[in-house]
Design an enzyme around this catalytic site. Structure first.
Site, PDB file in Angstrom:
ATOM      1  N   ASP A 161       1.073  -0.941   0.095  1.00 33.66           N
ATOM      2  CA  ASP A 161      -0.158   0.192  -0.033  1.00 33.66           C
ATOM      3  C   ASP A 161       1.037   1.193   0.061  1.00 33.66           C
ATOM      4  O   ASP A 161       1.149   1.747   0.680  1.00 33.66           O
ATOM      5  CB  ASP A 161      -1.134  -0.063   1.056  1.00 33.66           C
ATOM      6  CG  ASP A 161      -1.614   1.273   1.044  1.00 33.66           C
ATOM      7  OD1 ASP A 161      -2.608   1.276   0.744  1.00 33.66           O
ATOM      8  OD2 ASP A 161      -1.331   2.123   2.221  1.00 33.66           O
ATOM      9  N   GLU A 196       1.635  -0.316  -5.194  1.00 31.82           N
ATOM     10  CA  GLU A 196       0.428   0.908  -5.465  1.00 31.82           C
ATOM     11  C   GLU A 196       1.579   1.724  -5.184  1.00 31.82           C
ATOM     12  O   GLU A 196       2.083   2.253  -3.907  1.00 31.82           O
ATOM     13  CB  GLU A 196      -0.607   1.149  -4.107  1.00 31.82           C
ATOM     14  CG  GLU A 196      -0.950   2.256  -3.887  1.00 31.82           C
ATOM     15  CD  GLU A 196      -2.929   2.674  -3.353  1.00 31.82           C
ATOM     16  OE1 GLU A 196      -3.162   3.635  -4.033  1.00 31.82           O
ATOM     17  OE2 GLU A 196      -1.818   2.288  -2.235  1.00 31.82           O
TER      18      GLU A 196
END
Length: 611
Positions: A259, A296
């Site tokens: 993330d 990401e």
């Protein structure tokens, strides 16, 4: 040395915790009996002890300086809540049935992102298992699970996790996740787990009681930054590296989605991501199958996915928000927030060709130059999508694309994603046009924190165009309304959209030119005034496809010049797909004038090259 409670069998357990600032630590056993186990400290600040008569299920805290009890930062289970005792877990008792599993190659993945709590009415790992065969039959072969690290309460997206090693108890805990992974492998599905290494959630995070997990040198959107490059950072880096290896080894996870790595700050000579990639590659060699890392990133920086020999971090792939933003704005016309940098078909054509739109171009939203050139990167290093949890849930009303555009545009979206030379990802329900929202929701127990998050989300939502009443993120209604209406996938337009996605996936798997993710063999161009995009892909054997995409809300007549004779293999305007009826010819020849229906795409395969 493994941190946490490492159960060794025969009621023996080794406890290890990193606490460099302390001189006195002990294990406080609270169940099934009450006793204290002294720990010894080594030169790097790790306390450990080997304990007898410790059964799986034993509950414990760490006692600091003989006074205060705190849960284990590397707890493998929090059976009560984020404030309660940690639990010893026996990771050897699972009867795995996947020893022959070799995984799905990254370039062949059809990804499907889901949230455990809202994917089924029960909201558990075990409740997902009966749906695996339907996902496989539809065409999915890689399921990406939003974070499952223990968070406060039972309703959360998962990015507020505070125990990175503990599996959320309300989802079914450690045993439930293992059974899901094993069942997925039996169905031929890889499992990708979303992990958060850029921040901890605010409630129940006691890591600062043990060591310098945070640094004041940087700030993230969620508060203090994790300490990856300051003094004592070695222990923090090892904590998260062990976490990655823990999921891959103990839970047989096939890939990790990292993330927001743009909020992992590290100016050291060896970036944390490079060290992580090295350690995961070593594990891949040991287990005999490739394990993947997918980032990401808000950086558009190819160093993330470039090999370390070329000065990169060696991450296998990354999400492309640029592709999403370019596609979304052309479809919806929205220009709020970060969308103000997008909105043209030329940008979408560039995303098709390169993977990024911003490759050191000026960004009005960021008010700086941004991005780098991904020209030397293969298409299998980019994950693209039309929807994901962020792009839906960060809207005030949580509207999916099917709520924002009409059915023809949704079909066009499917074509754009699956005919691209990148790894496609769907968000749960997207394949059949789910119309339930996906809202942001929390269940923190601290009332002041709930109100702070509530006000913060209201500010965040102001960046997006939404009309309607704010739905309280703490209400159970926000959670319940976000659950899928799975039965709709066999009804009307939903069924047709599901079949279209299935057909596109089948084409992608059977046509060599669509399987080839080499960006060097793609041409993409746009006619801005008509909102047209022309896409042409070829492979080394001479196979070619040509696709016309009309993002206009009216018929467009144009002259095509792909050269040769082409056979139509798919038109989203056909009545078969509940369209008004195709106006495109069955055969396409060089410099032929054609008319393409509004918000549709037509796909052709080369029959004969021009002489």
């Amino acid at each position: 040395m493994k941190i946490g409670a490492n159960y060794l069998g025969n009621n023996r357990c080794e406890f290890t915790v990193w606490a460099p600032a302390h001189e006195d630590l002990a294990v406080q056993i609270v169940s099934p009996e009450n006793r204290v186990l002294p720990m010894q400290k080594d030169e790097r600040g790790y306390f450990s002890t080997m304990a007898e008569n410790i059964e799986p299920g034993t509950l414990y805290y760490y006692k600091i300086a003989g006074e205060k009890d705190f849960p284990d930062p590397a707890s493998h289970s929090q059976p009560k809540d984020v404030h309660g005792a940690s639990e010893v877990v026996d990771h050897t008792k699972m009867n795995w049935t996947d020893p022959q599993w070799s995984g799905i190659p990254l370039e062949e993945m059809i990804m499907y992102e889901l949230h455990v709590g809202t994917f089924t009415p029960a909201g558990t790992f075990l409740a997902i298992i009966p749906r695996l065969s339907e996902l496989r039959e539809f065409g999915v072969n890689a399921i990406e699970i939003m974070p499952v690290a223990q968070f406060p309460g039972d309703r959360n997206w998962g990015y507020d996790g505070v125990y990175p090693f503990a599996v959320q108890n309300s989802y079914g805990g450690s045993e439930g996740l293992k059974k899901l992974v094993d069942a997925a492998h039996k169905e031929g599905l890889s499992i990708i787990l979303d992990v958060v290494y850029n921040h901890f959630g605010p409630e129940g995070n006691y890591t600062s009681q043990f060591g310098p997990y945070f640094t004041e040198s940087y700030r993230t959107p969620w508060g203090r930054a994790i300490n990856f490059d300051d003094i004592y950072s070695f222990g923090v880096r090892e904590f998260f590296i062990q976490n990655a290896l823990y999921w891959l080894e103990n839970y047989h996870i096939d890939a990790l989605r990292l993330d927001a790595i743009n909020a992992i700050y590290d100016i050291g000579a060896k970036h944390f991501l490079q060290e992580l990639a090295d350690r995961v590659n070593e594990l891949s060699m040991r287990v005999g199958r490739k394990l993947y890392l997918i980032a990401e990133s808000d950086l558009n920086d190819v160093r993330v996915i470039r090999e370390k020999e070329l000065g990169g971090y060696g991450i296998d792939a990354q999400w492309s928000d640029d592709f999403h933003h370019a596609l979304h704005t052309v479809l919806t016309g929205e220009q709020g927030g970060s969308y103000q940098d997008y909105g043209s078909c030329e940008q979408l054509a560039k995303a098709f060709k390169e993977g990024f739109v911003y490759t050191w171009n000026y960004s009005q939203y960021r008010q700086r130059y941004y991005g780098s050139d991904p020209g030397d990167r293969s298409g299998n290093q980019f994950v693209i999508f039309a929807q994901n949890h962020d792009q839906i849930g960060n809207r005030m009303l949580g509207e999916r694309l099917s709520n924002l555009v009409d059915f023809e545009a949704v079909k066009l979206t499917a074509g754009a994603v699956f005919l691209s030379p990148y790894i496609p990802m769907l968000f749960m329900g997207e394949e059949y046009g789910e119309d339930s929202p996906f809202l942001y929701f929390i269940s923190h127990t601290d009332a002041d924190l709930v109100e702070a998050v509530r006000q913060g989300r209201k500010r965040d939502f102001s960046d997006f165009y939404s009309e309607g009443e704010f739905i309280d993120i703490f209400s159970k209604d926000a959670f319940d309304r976000s659950k899928l209406k799975w039965e709709k996938r066999q009804e009307g337009k939903h069924k047709v959209l599901l079949e279209l996605h299935q057909h596109l996936i089948q084409l992608r798997r059977t046509m060599p030119v669509l399987k080839n993710l080499d960006k060097q063999n793609i041409e993409a161009s746009a006619v801005e005034e008509d909102k047209l995009i022309f896409l042409r892909r070829r492979d080394s054997m001479g196979s070619q496809i040509f696709c016309i995409m009309n993002f206009n809300q009216k018929d467009v007549t144009c002259q095509t010049s792909p050269g040769g004779i082409w056979r139509k293999i798919l038109d989203s305007a056909d009545t078969k797909w509940m369209g008004a009826g195709s106006k495109m010819p069955e055969k396409l020849i060089h410099e032929q004038e054609v008319t393409i229906c509004p918000q549709s795409f037509a796909l052709y395969e080369l029959e004969t090259l021009a002489q």
